[in-house]
Design a protein around this motif. Structure first.
Motif, PDB file in Angstrom:
ATOM      1  N   LEU A  72       0.835  -1.205   0.000  1.00 14.24           N
ATOM      2  CA  LEU A  72       0.000   0.000   0.000  1.00 14.24           C
ATOM      3  C   LEU A  72       0.872   1.258   0.000  1.00 14.24           C
ATOM      4  O   LEU A  72       0.628   2.204  -0.763  1.00 14.24           O
ATOM      5  N   ALA A  73       1.905   1.264   0.828  1.00 13.84           N
ATOM      6  CA  ALA A  73       2.776   2.433   0.933  1.00 13.84           C
ATOM      7  C   ALA A  73       3.597   2.635  -0.337  1.00 13.84           C
ATOM      8  O   ALA A  73       3.748   3.770  -0.819  1.00 13.84           O
ATOM      9  N   ALA A  74       4.137   1.549  -0.885  1.00 14.11           N
ATOM     10  CA  ALA A  74       4.960   1.670  -2.088  1.00 14.11           C
ATOM     11  C   ALA A  74       4.131   2.181  -3.270  1.00 14.11           C
ATOM     12  O   ALA A  74       4.574   3.071  -4.020  1.00 14.11           O
ATOM     13  N   ALA A  75       2.922   1.637  -3.427  1.00 11.30           N
ATOM     14  CA  ALA A  75       2.054   2.106  -4.500  1.00 11.30           C
ATOM     15  C   ALA A  75       1.656   3.559  -4.281  1.00 11.30           C
ATOM     16  O   ALA A  75       1.662   4.367  -5.218  1.00 11.30           O
ATOM     17  N   GLY A  76       1.341   3.909  -3.041  1.00  9.02           N
ATOM     18  CA  GLY A  76       0.949   5.275  -2.733  1.00  9.02           C
ATOM     19  C   GLY A  76       2.056   6.278  -3.014  1.00  9.02           C
ATOM     20  O   GLY A  76       1.807   7.385  -3.519  1.00  9.02           O
ATOM     21  N   THR A  77       3.284   5.912  -2.705  1.00  8.12           N
ATOM     22  CA  THR A  77       4.410   6.811  -2.953  1.00  8.12           C
ATOM     23  C   THR A  77       4.552   7.107  -4.442  1.00  8.12           C
ATOM     24  O   THR A  77       4.769   8.254  -4.853  1.00  8.12           O
ATOM     25  N   LEU A  78       4.424   6.076  -5.274  1.00 11.52           N
ATOM     26  CA  LEU A  78       4.531   6.288  -6.709  1.00 11.52           C
ATOM     27  C   LEU A  78       3.363   7.118  -7.240  1.00 11.52           C
ATOM     28  O   LEU A  78       3.553   8.021  -8.073  1.00 11.52           O
ATOM     29  N   LEU A  79       2.160   6.834  -6.767  1.00 12.51           N
ATOM     30  CA  LEU A  79       1.004   7.613  -7.211  1.00 12.51           C
ATOM     31  C   LEU A  79       1.104   9.062  -6.762  1.00 12.51           C
ATOM     32  O   LEU A  79       0.767   9.985  -7.518  1.00 12.51           O
ATOM     33  N   ASP A  80       1.587   9.279  -5.552  1.00 15.30           N
ATOM     34  CA  ASP A  80       1.753  10.650  -5.062  1.00 15.30           C
ATOM     35  C   ASP A  80       2.855  11.390  -5.809  1.00 15.30           C
ATOM     36  O   ASP A  80       2.886  12.620  -5.832  1.00 15.30           O
ATOM     37  N   GLY A  81       3.761  10.631  -6.411  1.00 18.83           N
ATOM     38  CA  GLY A  81       4.808  11.230  -7.233  1.00 18.83           C
ATOM     39  C   GLY A  81       4.355  11.518  -8.643  1.00 18.83           C
ATOM     40  O   GLY A  81       5.181  11.754  -9.530  1.00 18.83           O
ATOM     41  N   ASP A  82       3.062  11.489  -8.864  1.00 13.47           N
ATOM     42  CA  ASP A  82       2.443  11.806 -10.155  1.00 13.47           C
ATOM     43  C   ASP A  82       2.795  10.783 -11.224  1.00 13.47           C
ATOM     44  O   ASP A  82       3.000  11.126 -12.391  1.00 13.47           O
ATOM     45  N   HIS A  83       2.859   9.528 -10.820  1.00 12.88           N
ATOM     46  CA  HIS A  83       3.063   8.434 -11.763  1.00 12.88           C
ATOM     47  C   HIS A  83       1.794   7.599 -11.835  1.00 12.88           C
ATOM     48  O   HIS A  83       0.996   7.558 -10.899  1.00 12.88           O
ATOM     49  N   ARG A  84       1.627   6.933 -12.964  1.00 13.71           N
ATOM     50  CA  ARG A  84       0.643   5.864 -13.058  1.00 13.71           C
ATOM     51  C   ARG A  84       1.350   4.547 -12.804  1.00 13.71           C
ATOM     52  O   ARG A  84       2.575   4.492 -12.802  1.00 13.71           O
ATOM     53  N   LEU A  85       0.572   3.492 -12.603  1.00 12.84           N
ATOM     54  CA  LEU A  85       1.159   2.282 -12.053  1.00 12.84           C
ATOM     55  C   LEU A  85       0.665   1.038 -12.783  1.00 12.84           C
ATOM     56  O   LEU A  85      -0.535   0.801 -12.895  1.00 12.84           O
ATOM     57  N   SER A  93      -3.522 -11.719  -4.293  1.00 11.56           N
ATOM     58  CA  SER A  93      -3.766 -10.962  -3.061  1.00 11.56           C
ATOM     59  C   SER A  93      -3.232  -9.540  -3.162  1.00 11.56           C
ATOM     60  O   SER A  93      -3.703  -8.642  -2.466  1.00 11.56           O
ATOM     61  N   VAL A  94      -2.253  -9.304  -4.031  1.00 19.02           N
ATOM     62  CA  VAL A  94      -1.639  -7.973  -4.121  1.00 19.02           C
ATOM     63  C   VAL A  94      -2.605  -6.936  -4.681  1.00 19.02           C
ATOM     64  O   VAL A  94      -2.410  -5.733  -4.487  1.00 19.02           O
ATOM     65  N   THR A  95      -3.661  -7.377  -5.363  1.00 16.76           N
ATOM     66  CA  THR A  95      -4.600  -6.414  -5.947  1.00 16.76           C
ATOM     67  C   THR A  95      -5.305  -5.590  -4.884  1.00 16.76           C
ATOM     68  O   THR A  95      -5.618  -4.409  -5.121  1.00 16.76           O
ATOM     69  N   PHE A  96      -5.561  -6.163  -3.721  1.00 22.64           N
ATOM     70  CA  PHE A  96      -6.248  -5.414  -2.660  1.00 22.64           C
ATOM     71  C   PHE A  96      -5.461  -4.162  -2.259  1.00 22.64           C
ATOM     72  O   PHE A  96      -5.979  -3.039  -2.372  1.00 22.64           O
ATOM     73  N   PRO A  97      -4.211  -4.266  -1.804  1.00 22.18           N
ATOM     74  CA  PRO A  97      -3.506  -3.031  -1.439  1.00 22.18           C
ATOM     75  C   PRO A  97      -3.214  -2.131  -2.636  1.00 22.18           C
ATOM     76  O   PRO A  97      -3.227  -0.893  -2.504  1.00 22.18           O
ATOM     77  N   LEU A  98      -2.946  -2.714  -3.792  1.00 25.05           N
ATOM     78  CA  LEU A  98      -2.686  -1.885  -4.973  1.00 25.05           C
ATOM     79  C   LEU A  98      -3.911  -1.048  -5.332  1.00 25.05           C
ATOM     80  O   LEU A  98      -3.811   0.166  -5.573  1.00 25.05           O
ATOM     81  N   PHE A  99      -5.080  -1.706  -5.364  1.00 23.97           N
ATOM     82  CA  PHE A  99      -6.279  -0.943  -5.707  1.00 23.97           C
ATOM     83  C   PHE A  99      -6.651   0.029  -4.591  1.00 23.97           C
ATOM     84  O   PHE A  99      -7.127   1.142  -4.854  1.00 23.97           O
ATOM     85  N   GLN A 100      -6.444  -0.359  -3.349  1.00 30.92           N
ATOM     86  CA  GLN A 100      -6.723   0.545  -2.236  1.00 30.92           C
ATOM     87  C   GLN A 100      -5.940   1.836  -2.390  1.00 30.92           C
ATOM     88  O   GLN A 100      -6.479   2.938  -2.167  1.00 30.92           O
ATOM     89  N   ALA A 101      -4.678   1.739  -2.775  1.00 30.73           N
ATOM     90  CA  ALA A 101      -3.862   2.939  -2.975  1.00 30.73           C
ATOM     91  C   ALA A 101      -4.447   3.820  -4.071  1.00 30.73           C
ATOM     92  O   ALA A 101      -4.476   5.054  -3.944  1.00 30.73           O
ATOM     93  N   HIS A 102      -4.919   3.201  -5.149  1.00 30.82           N
ATOM     94  CA  HIS A 102      -5.541   3.987  -6.221  1.00 30.82           C
ATOM     95  C   HIS A 102      -6.856   4.620  -5.764  1.00 30.82           C
ATOM     96  O   HIS A 102      -7.114   5.802  -6.028  1.00 30.82           O
ATOM     97  N   ALA A 103      -7.688   3.832  -5.092  1.00 31.63           N
ATOM     98  CA  ALA A 103      -9.013   4.317  -4.703  1.00 31.63           C
ATOM     99  C   ALA A 103      -8.933   5.461  -3.698  1.00 31.63           C
ATOM    100  O   ALA A 103      -9.784   6.359  -3.702  1.00 31.63           O
ATOM    101  N   GLU A 104      -7.932   5.433  -2.839  1.00 28.33           N
ATOM    102  CA  GLU A 104      -7.787   6.513  -1.861  1.00 28.33           C
ATOM    103  C   GLU A 104      -7.437   7.835  -2.519  1.00 28.33           C
ATOM    104  O   GLU A 104      -7.680   8.902  -1.948  1.00 28.33           O
ATOM    105  N   ARG A 105      -6.872   7.784  -3.709  1.00 30.72           N
ATOM    106  CA  ARG A 105      -6.466   9.004  -4.419  1.00 30.72           C
ATOM    107  C   ARG A 105      -7.397   9.339  -5.575  1.00 30.72           C
ATOM    108  O   ARG A 105      -7.452  10.502  -5.992  1.00 30.72           O
TER     109      ARG A 105
END
Length: 266
Positions: A72-85, A93-105
């Motif tokens: 969740l943190a690694a995906a969020g850092t990249l998204l906050d850096g104005d990147h797509r992922l 199982s990785v889809t849950f935290p990955l999508f959570q990071a996207h949905a929060e933003r």
């Protein structure tokens, strides 16, 4: 233009039946850069041009108990850096935290999910974060606007009840000849489990399920998604079961076409 980050998520401790998917990201990268092919997508876009995407490496996670938070943190850092992922699993199982990071933003994202399995168990073998449960976790939290599943061919009674509970649109593999999938319009997150394909095309998956799509059919459906694609993951390559890197090469092909799809209009 937001460059696309390619993120490896080498996680498989939430797998059932057998492990090995943690080696998936490395195998996909080797196939992607193999000299036997090139970095052009089928639409002619040269993905070797600088500035379109970059390899962000793999998520580092300290231990199994903190893996979800690390992803969740690694995906969020990249998204906050104005990147797509575009993320490479790992098990589903990785889809849950990955999508959570996207949905929060970016609230209000729809999900398009290609898979042999619906991955909607409330829990699987007592494991809430199982690779068989990510979409239950996402939907029970109201993180997605909608979920559309394509290629499903293992829908048992418990998961059919989950489909009804969450209002999931399911296009089963047996029906695709006369009921083509209808995809959501608007910002979309894409999740592809390689076992949506028939084992003839992808022997290197943990759960080989006959009766699946061909590689060409999947590529055709990918082009039909209206989008825009704001994020994606490709999961469940198990190199331990692969033969002559056949599955890794299919995964690399999908990476190129997903990148091109994410770059549409850019």
């Amino acid at each position: 233009m937001k460059p696309i980050a390619l993120l490896g998520v080498p996680v498989d401790h939430n797998s059932s039946y057998r492990r090995g998917c943690a080696a998936g990201p490395a195998a996909i990268r080797r196939a992607l850069h193999c000299d036997s092919t090139n970095l052009c997508a089928e639409d002619g876009r040269d993905l070797g041009q600088p500035g379109l995407w970059f390899d962000a490496g793999d998520v580092a996670w300290p231990d199994e108990a903190n893996c979800h938070e690390a992803v969740l943190a690694a995906a969020g850092t990249l998204l906050d850096g104005d990147h797509r992922l575009l993320s490479l699993g790992g098990d589903h199982s990785v889809t849950f935290p990955l999508f959570q990071a996207h949905a929060e933003r970016s609230p209000g994202l729809s999900i398009v999910h290609f898979d042999a399995h619906p991955d909607l168990y409330d829990d699987y073998e007592g494991q809430l974060l199982s690779h068989a449960s990510p979409f239950a976790r996402i939907l029970e939290r109201g993180l997605a606007k909608s979920l559309t599943q394509v290629g499903i061919r293992t829908l048992n009674p418990p998961q059919r009840r989950q489909v009804e509970r969450f209002g999931v649109r399911v296009f089963e593999a047996r029906d695709l000849d006369h009921r083509p999938p209808e995809f959501p319009v608007g910002p979309t997150y894409l999740s592809i489990d390689l076992d949506v394909l028939d084992p003839a095309f992808v022997p290197g998956v943990s759960h080989q399920e006959p009766g699946g799509l061909s590689t060409r059919e999947l590529l055709g459906y990918l082009r039909q998604i209206p989008g825009p694609l704001v994020g994606a993951d490709l999961v469940e390559l198990n190199p331990v079961r692969d033969r002559d890197d056949v599955t890794a090469r299919v995964a690399a092909k999908l990476v190129k076409e997903i990148l091109a799809k994410m770059l549409d209009g850019v």
